[in-house]
Scaffold this active site. Sequence first.
Site, short mmCIF file in Angstrom:
data_model
loop_
_atom_site.label_atom_id
_atom_site.label_comp_id
_atom_site.label_asym_id
_atom_site.label_seq_id
_atom_site.Cartn_x
_atom_site.Cartn_y
_atom_site.Cartn_z
N LYS A 1 -21.51 -19.08 -43.01
CA LYS A 1 -20.04 -18.89 -42.47
C LYS A 1 -19.61 -17.64 -42.90
O LYS A 1 -18.92 -16.84 -42.01
CB LYS A 1 -19.19 -20.06 -42.62
CG LYS A 1 -19.63 -21.22 -42.03
CD LYS A 1 -18.33 -22.17 -41.68
CE LYS A 1 -18.61 -23.30 -40.59
NZ LYS A 1 -17.58 -24.28 -40.57
N LYS B 1 -29.11 -24.11 -29.36
CA LYS B 1 -28.22 -25.34 -29.26
C LYS B 1 -27.10 -24.86 -28.60
O LYS B 1 -26.71 -23.74 -28.59
CB LYS B 1 -27.99 -25.63 -30.65
CG LYS B 1 -27.42 -27.08 -30.80
CD LYS B 1 -27.09 -27.24 -32.41
CE LYS B 1 -25.77 -27.33 -32.91
NZ LYS B 1 -25.34 -27.92 -34.02
N LYS C 1 -20.34 -23.09 -28.43
CA LYS C 1 -19.33 -22.36 -27.83
C LYS C 1 -19.42 -20.88 -28.12
O LYS C 1 -18.86 -19.79 -27.36
CB LYS C 1 -17.81 -22.69 -28.22
CG LYS C 1 -17.35 -23.93 -27.41
CD LYS C 1 -15.94 -24.41 -27.93
CE LYS C 1 -14.97 -23.62 -27.31
NZ LYS C 1 -13.84 -23.75 -27.68
#
Length: 334
Positions: free
Chosen positions: A109, A196, A199
């Site tokens: 992240k 996968k 968004k």
Amino acid sequence: MKNVLSAVQPTGDLHIGNYFGAIQNWVRLQDEYNCTYGVVDYHSMTAPYQADKLRENTWKMVFQLLATGVKPENLFIQSLIPEHTELSWILSCVTSYGEMTRMTQFKDKSEQIAGKDKSAFISAGLFMYPVLQAADILMYRADYVPVGKDQEQHLELSRNIAQRFNHQFGREYFAHPEPLFTATPKIMSTAEPTKKMSKSLGEKHYINVFGEEARVRKQIRSAVTDAGDTPDGTMSPGVKNLFEILKACEATEVYDSLMQDFKNGTLRYGDLKPAVADVLVGVLNPIRERYQEILGNRKATKELITASSWEIRKRAQKTLKEVRSIVGLPKLRY
Ligand code: AMP
Ligand code: TRP
């Protein structure tokens, strides 16, 4: 009855990957277990965000979860139960710095946020995120936590924290939460079916659970099916994904019949796509209609979830009362 807890960040619209991969399972587990589900807005403060947008997305996620069939009495907003942050602090003191540095999602992240910018702002909150997650889980004595595989390491950390707490204070206070990996399929992007559905890939890649029927149909019609097709009759990832969607919608007869066609070498995409679209809109239409009803009833729904959060908060306060006593803090008047 065993306790189940799970939570989702308020990220905007749910896509069918989220729905078939996670939320549908949450809804079903409600029949068998004592379930508690959270919209974790404190977690969403760990990456750069806009204040108004966070509040808006938090309510939006609440409305969307209710539309999918999550029961209001099982649903809470994390920040309406500030005990989560208090427990998180206490647990952070039985978590070692070393084990935090091994969390792979923090690395992923922080790289995602920073991109190529070496001086980008990475919050300490992002680093502490897994301890707050452990607090969510341990707060309600969860036995099972339905999550995706990507959360495996965080679940292991939660168990380690529970164990260390119990050991340090000499009593078996916290339960040892086990992940409940969803057997439901991994839904792939409709535009690039080797990736996968997500968004972050962009609009063409995901199907919004709350999108208009015409749009859902169009997205299935234009789903990539031939990329990677092999001459030996194995299924291309795009076709496989459409079959997975049929399976997730529990359209067994349609699935079996089209699969037979595939095995016979007579399957035509011209037949497969409309069949998938019909089945999918059959599942999504009632959810979208419920969502519209809820949106027409925003004020009452907000009050309902504020009230359920308040009820769930009483359980959190009970935990904190006991924990504060165990760890040596003075008695707090609630
Ligand atoms: P996220 O917002 O990506 O963290 O996802 C929320 C939940 O949906 C998690 O439990 C994920 O495991 C699940 N999920 C996300 N994308 C997919 C996908 N394409 N297929 C199946 N499950 C997914
Ligand atoms: N970290 C989880 C995710 O990214 C969200 C989450 C927060 C969670 N608290 C939790 C999941 C507690 C399960 C239990 O998807």
